[in-house]
Design an enzyme around this catalytic site. Structure first.
Site, PDB file in Angstrom:
ATOM      1  N   ASP A 130      -8.211 -10.143   8.675  1.00 12.48           N
ATOM      2  CA  ASP A 130      -6.981 -10.244   7.895  1.00 12.48           C
ATOM      3  C   ASP A 130      -5.820 -10.593   8.831  1.00 12.48           C
ATOM      4  O   ASP A 130      -5.565  -9.882   9.806  1.00 12.48           O
ATOM      5  CB  ASP A 130      -6.718  -8.917   7.174  1.00 12.48           C
ATOM      6  CG  ASP A 130      -5.746  -9.089   6.005  1.00 12.48           C
ATOM      7  OD1 ASP A 130      -5.570 -10.225   5.530  1.00 12.48           O
ATOM      8  OD2 ASP A 130      -5.174  -8.076   5.566  1.00 12.48           O
ATOM      9  N   HIS A 137       7.018 -11.070   4.873  1.00  7.34           N
ATOM     10  CA  HIS A 137       6.252  -9.825   4.808  1.00  7.34           C
ATOM     11  C   HIS A 137       6.347  -9.058   6.136  1.00  7.34           C
ATOM     12  O   HIS A 137       6.555  -7.842   6.149  1.00  7.34           O
ATOM     13  CB  HIS A 137       4.791 -10.135   4.458  1.00  7.34           C
ATOM     14  CG  HIS A 137       3.901  -8.935   4.441  1.00  7.34           C
ATOM     15  ND1 HIS A 137       4.041  -7.914   3.517  1.00  7.34           N
ATOM     16  CD2 HIS A 137       2.858  -8.575   5.222  1.00  7.34           C
ATOM     17  CE1 HIS A 137       3.113  -6.993   3.738  1.00  7.34           C
ATOM     18  NE2 HIS A 137       2.386  -7.365   4.764  1.00  7.34           N
ATOM     19  N   ARG A 146       9.284   0.705  10.785  1.00  7.59           N
ATOM     20  CA  ARG A 146       9.797   0.975  12.129  1.00  7.59           C
ATOM     21  C   ARG A 146      11.305   0.861  12.228  1.00  7.59           C
ATOM     22  O   ARG A 146      11.870   1.081  13.285  1.00  7.59           O
ATOM     23  CB  ARG A 146       9.137   0.020  13.141  1.00  7.59           C
ATOM     24  CG  ARG A 146       7.646   0.270  13.373  1.00  7.59           C
ATOM     25  CD  ARG A 146       7.019  -0.706  14.371  1.00  7.59           C
ATOM     26  NE  ARG A 146       7.071  -2.093  13.921  1.00  7.59           N
ATOM     27  CZ  ARG A 146       6.222  -2.644  13.042  1.00  7.59           C
ATOM     28  NH1 ARG A 146       5.241  -1.918  12.553  1.00  7.59           N
ATOM     29  NH2 ARG A 146       6.351  -3.892  12.672  1.00  7.59           N
ATOM     30  N   GLU A 203      -1.986  -6.103  -2.190  1.00  8.25           N
ATOM     31  CA  GLU A 203      -1.391  -7.112  -1.319  1.00  8.25           C
ATOM     32  C   GLU A 203      -1.849  -8.478  -1.808  1.00  8.25           C
ATOM     33  O   GLU A 203      -3.058  -8.750  -1.852  1.00  8.25           O
ATOM     34  CB  GLU A 203      -1.783  -6.922   0.149  1.00  8.25           C
ATOM     35  CG  GLU A 203      -1.085  -5.724   0.797  1.00  8.25           C
ATOM     36  CD  GLU A 203      -1.149  -5.703   2.323  1.00  8.25           C
ATOM     37  OE1 GLU A 203      -0.187  -5.230   2.949  1.00  8.25           O
ATOM     38  OE2 GLU A 203      -2.171  -6.135   2.887  1.00  8.25           O
ATOM     39  N   GLU A 205      -2.818 -11.941  -1.404  1.00  3.93           N
ATOM     40  CA  GLU A 205      -3.262 -12.780  -0.293  1.00  3.93           C
ATOM     41  C   GLU A 205      -4.179 -13.890  -0.806  1.00  3.93           C
ATOM     42  O   GLU A 205      -4.642 -13.851  -1.941  1.00  3.93           O
ATOM     43  CB  GLU A 205      -4.066 -11.953   0.737  1.00  3.93           C
ATOM     44  CG  GLU A 205      -3.304 -10.760   1.302  1.00  3.93           C
ATOM     45  CD  GLU A 205      -3.891 -10.217   2.593  1.00  3.93           C
ATOM     46  OE1 GLU A 205      -4.596 -10.956   3.309  1.00  3.93           O
ATOM     47  OE2 GLU A 205      -3.642  -9.030   2.880  1.00  3.93           O
ATOM     48  N   ASP A 237      -5.825  -7.328  -0.980  1.00  2.00           N
ATOM     49  CA  ASP A 237      -6.110  -6.384   0.107  1.00  2.00           C
ATOM     50  C   ASP A 237      -5.461  -5.047  -0.262  1.00  2.00           C
ATOM     51  O   ASP A 237      -4.392  -4.694   0.235  1.00  2.00           O
ATOM     52  CB  ASP A 237      -5.542  -6.942   1.410  1.00  2.00           C
ATOM     53  CG  ASP A 237      -5.757  -6.014   2.587  1.00  2.00           C
ATOM     54  OD1 ASP A 237      -6.702  -5.218   2.551  1.00  2.00           O
ATOM     55  OD2 ASP A 237      -4.954  -6.084   3.539  1.00  2.00           O
ATOM     56  N   ARG A 241      -0.573   3.116   1.430  1.00  2.49           N
ATOM     57  CA  ARG A 241       0.508   3.073   2.425  1.00  2.49           C
ATOM     58  C   ARG A 241       0.695   4.390   3.148  1.00  2.49           C
ATOM     59  O   ARG A 241       1.121   4.407   4.320  1.00  2.49           O
ATOM     60  CB  ARG A 241       1.822   2.678   1.742  1.00  2.49           C
ATOM     61  CG  ARG A 241       1.778   1.344   1.052  1.00  2.49           C
ATOM     62  CD  ARG A 241       1.404   0.233   1.995  1.00  2.49           C
ATOM     63  NE  ARG A 241       1.416  -1.067   1.325  1.00  2.49           N
ATOM     64  CZ  ARG A 241       1.034  -2.195   1.903  1.00  2.49           C
ATOM     65  NH1 ARG A 241       0.566  -2.189   3.145  1.00  2.49           N
ATOM     66  NH2 ARG A 241       1.076  -3.327   1.240  1.00  2.49           N
ATOM     67  N   GLN A 244      -2.162   4.575   5.691  1.00  3.96           N
ATOM     68  CA  GLN A 244      -1.888   3.554   6.710  1.00  3.96           C
ATOM     69  C   GLN A 244      -0.778   3.976   7.678  1.00  3.96           C
ATOM     70  O   GLN A 244      -0.907   3.840   8.904  1.00  3.96           O
ATOM     71  CB  GLN A 244      -1.500   2.248   6.005  1.00  3.96           C
ATOM     72  CG  GLN A 244      -1.264   1.051   6.926  1.00  3.96           C
ATOM     73  CD  GLN A 244      -0.765  -0.188   6.164  1.00  3.96           C
ATOM     74  OE1 GLN A 244      -0.709  -0.196   4.935  1.00  3.96           O
ATOM     75  NE2 GLN A 244      -0.414  -1.225   6.898  1.00  3.96           N
ATOM     76  N   LYS A 257      -7.035   0.661   4.373  1.00  2.53           N
ATOM     77  CA  LYS A 257      -7.426  -0.646   3.846  1.00  2.53           C
ATOM     78  C   LYS A 257      -8.913  -0.721   3.475  1.00  2.53           C
ATOM     79  O   LYS A 257      -9.290  -1.558   2.649  1.00  2.53           O
ATOM     80  CB  LYS A 257      -7.200  -1.723   4.917  1.00  2.53           C
ATOM     81  CG  LYS A 257      -5.795  -1.812   5.464  1.00  2.53           C
ATOM     82  CD  LYS A 257      -4.910  -2.667   4.593  1.00  2.53           C
ATOM     83  CE  LYS A 257      -3.597  -3.002   5.278  1.00  2.53           C
ATOM     84  NZ  LYS A 257      -2.788  -3.914   4.428  1.00  2.53           N
ATOM     85  N   THR A 261     -11.469  -4.420  -1.000  1.00  3.92           N
ATOM     86  CA  THR A 261     -10.730  -5.678  -0.902  1.00  3.92           C
ATOM     87  C   THR A 261     -11.359  -6.595  -1.948  1.00  3.92           C
ATOM     88  O   THR A 261     -12.564  -6.807  -1.915  1.00  3.92           O
ATOM     89  CB  THR A 261     -10.882  -6.292   0.506  1.00  3.92           C
ATOM     90  OG1 THR A 261     -10.495  -5.319   1.474  1.00  3.92           O
ATOM     91  CG2 THR A 261     -10.036  -7.541   0.660  1.00  3.92           C
ATOM     92  N   GLU A 368       7.053  -3.688  -0.564  1.00 10.48           N
ATOM     93  CA  GLU A 368       8.262  -4.506  -0.461  1.00 10.48           C
ATOM     94  C   GLU A 368       9.054  -4.509  -1.772  1.00 10.48           C
ATOM     95  O   GLU A 368      10.277  -4.395  -1.768  1.00 10.48           O
ATOM     96  CB  GLU A 368       7.895  -5.942  -0.086  1.00 10.48           C
ATOM     97  CG  GLU A 368       7.333  -6.088   1.314  1.00 10.48           C
ATOM     98  CD  GLU A 368       6.798  -7.493   1.563  1.00 10.48           C
ATOM     99  OE1 GLU A 368       7.589  -8.383   1.890  1.00 10.48           O
ATOM    100  OE2 GLU A 368       5.575  -7.710   1.423  1.00 10.48           O
TER     101      GLU A 368
HETATM  102 CA   LIG Z   1      -3.300  -7.469   4.374  1.00 10.45          CA
HETATM  103 MG   LIG Z   2      -8.689  -4.370   2.105  1.00  9.98          MG
END
Ligand SMILES: [Ca+2]
Ligand SMILES: [Mg+2]
Ligand SMILES: [Ca+2]
Ligand SMILES: [Mg+2]
Ligand code: NI
Lengths: 420, 420
Positions: A130, A137, A146, A203, A205, A237, A241, A244, A257, A261, A368
């Protein structure tokens, strides 16, 4: 006038004769898996076309690649075989060609209504990678995780950042997603939290499906990388959060993750995408020579995310984005992946990373869209910070031409509760 | 007196009748891959034993698991099959049993001198995961990469940190390692460096080989995790420190690791390791309930790293460590890996992370041994900061009992120059 098929294709169909995406299907439980292409509202069974001797070009005439339960053997054969198959199938399916159109026996056996098939993973995936190729993003996630000082890491503009994902849990569209359990960050001096994820996200993608691979120790040149890409799928994906955020320093995302998927069942070929190529964004600073392409292409693919909330009949559009929002191209991703000698294999999956654009409506994940839950989304009178049990997430993607579309169909999954 | 085989086994052999590790071999180019076990200086060809009808227990009698080109089918069968195979083979090979000992025909066909075989990867690896379970390694790496303030990340004592590695480039011992090329950190306002890695390193690890997997969405209980572990191999997680340092924020190691990972050919079974079990270290803070084991075991496995410098005949010992230096147990790693519902499959590989101990001579990689190149190693009059072209790295591992050893043989690889 554009090429037409004898099979009826509605004007807004994703699957006209110009597309012919590849997938693998079965007709029911216990029945064999077979390769097919989508045409209108039908699947053309390639095992039947092959058995009828209709692949009559020099490469495919004596091949059993369409008698396999997945596409890996066809993927390994490379672009000459792919071009031959495309030419043969466009001819067989065209309105002016009698061979299949007027042979009721083979037509009946080979053209199956989509409603009668179950779609399967189209290939065995040796490794799934990935990337992280949307600048918007990267900037938004960096700010949320951060802080606003230098949200984009220093390396981001020099290389397409990526990590290895979990191949075992790549799933076909329509598979339920079990809400993962796991640890979350401690507050104060308490131990870490534990339980079902409270920040379950999608996500948006896309992912490249690899054709011929490379030998270990032999990098693929960026200007030859396109020959190793068979096609592209939609990919969700799914991401937890809270899991993660607690686990990812210093070795990257893992359990946040790896619980699932989802990919769309139809692989749109690189050949079918070429009419929708557009310029890639200018890259500044200029990439190092091994990433500098003679021709740098993106693709104009409209993407949309809908959420169908638990218990509701209607779904709401929450995101409109486009593949061309990506900063790093697919061919740069592939060249970077192999520059150290790493070997790719047919069927490998290379995700692009979340495809967010600059506009507020083009953000590719709830992290987001809701700014980590601080600004809940409104969905027809409901609100969502993150996904709830029973919510279904549906991606669609489509290249819109003047006289036809080249579409990806949908990529969907519904959240089911954690075990206890 | 300990059980003895009719096959000669020298007192310091790694492969007495108490071990019987599994591997896959072939007799020459183009010849088929076959499962075998090591006994003294011989390989017992399990396909011949199977064809001769000597697996006569209820589970294996009618199975073709030893007629496969890899161990995946046998791995999927689980501990009852593994125990039956071990009992059958220990009986067949024992000094007091005539069946194989006195049947010259079968003995000639099935016992092959090790010098005559080529060892292959013993299983197809669906996914390869690498953990980070030595506290000493975590502390040293944190100090080198991020400085002496809080070198161990806050999450480290709460969960066994891991990332997904590259399955395609897992290699069998003896395969050359091509020095990877890639980007390194820029100095000042220059662009990033590019070229062959200048900080090529080994990592002393071991790895668990997974037997039966789990269904997606169904975690494995930590107290049942041992039933999913078939055995253990030596593993060298080759690492390019300059590539890794520049790329790894925020998504973890990628090209700094994916150019090659070497494993030893013989999988020592969990059953053969049990006599060498010892207490795992006390864990403080106590782990969350899903990681709390009724019985928490480590294994007393002496590990040694030798470097044979380019052009020299002799190798030098650079590290002596022990598997029992690990903080997180194999069963905790496995339970953590699946707590989010992630599915494991037979043949998956779970690396422990670099096994460093507290003593200066027990550090498991050159990054730590030379403190990122600041304190070069002395090797019989040569010096090394990192690996040079032509250097060979050789791992050995052995459990030392009173009357026999249970050993892992060696895991080796030689560095060859980058392509240009
Ligand atoms: Ca991803
Ligand atoms: Mg995944
Ligand atoms: Ca490692
Ligand atoms: Mg490695
Ligand atoms: Ni040359």
């Amino acid at each position: 006038m554009a090429l037409q098929s004898f099979v009826e294709v509605k004007p807004d169909s994703h699957f006209p004769i110009q597309n012919l995406p590849y997938g693998v299907f079965k007709l029911g439980p216990g029945l064999p898996a077979r390769p097919g292409v989508a045409i209108g509202e039908y699947v053309l069974d390639l095992s039947e076309i092959s058995k009828a001797g209709l692949f009559d070009g020099p490469i495919l005439k004596n091949s059993d690649c369409f008698l396999q339960p997945n596409l890996n053997k066809f993927l390994a054969m490379g672009r000459p075989a792919w071009k031959e198959a495309r030419a043969t199938l466009q001819k067989l399916l065209s309105a002016t060609e009698a061979t299949l159109r007027d042979n009721e026996n083979i037509r009946q056996k080979s053209l199956v209504p989509m409603g009668k098939v179950e779609m399967l993973l189209p290939m065995e995936i040796g490794d799934y990678t990935d990337f992280f190729s949307s600048m918007h993003h990267a900037k938004n996630c960096g700010t949320i995780f951060r802080g606003p000082q230098n949200p984009i890491p220093a390396n981001w503009f020099h290389l397409p950042i990526a990590y290895h994902g979990r191949a075992s849990s790549v799933l076909i569209s329509g598979t339920d997603i079990v809400r993962p359990r796991g640890q979350g960050s401690p507050s104060g001096n308490s131990p870490p939290s534990f339980g079902p994820s409270q920040k379950l996200d999608f996500e948006l993608e896309m992912a490249a499906v690899i054709g011929p691979g490379n030998e270990l120790g032999k990098p693929i040149d960026v200007n030859e990388a396109a020959d190793h890409i068979f096609g592209v799928v939609l990919m969700n994906d799914w991401s937890a959060r809270d899991i993660q955020a607690w686990e990812y320093v210093p070795l990257g995302p893992f359990l946040g993750k790896s619980f699932g998927t989802t990919i769309s069942p139809w692989i749109v070929t690189f050949d079918a995408l070429q009419p929708f190529a557009c310029d890639a964004p200018k890259q500044d600073p200029p990439p190092l020579p091994y990433l500098a392409e003679k021709i740098s292409k993106n693709y104009d693919i409209s993407l949309e995310v809908q959420i169908k909330p638990a218990g509701r009949e209607d779904s709401c559009v929450v995101t409109r984005s486009n593949f061309k929002n990506l900063y790093w191209t697919l061919t740069q991703q592939l060249a970077h992946h192999t520059i150290n000698g790493c070997n790719l294999r047919p069927g490998d999956l290379l995700g692009t990373g979340t495809i967010s654009g600059p506009e507020p409506y083009s953000l590719g994940c709830l992290l987001e869209l809701t700014w980590n839950g601080q600004k809940p989304l409104q969905l027809n009178g409901l609100t969502r910070k993150f996904l709830e049990d029973g919510d279904e997430v549906i991606f669609t993607g489509c290249c819109k031409g003047n006289s036809y579309n080249v579409g990806f169909g949908t990529c969907s999954g519904k959240i089911v509760p954690s075990p206890h």
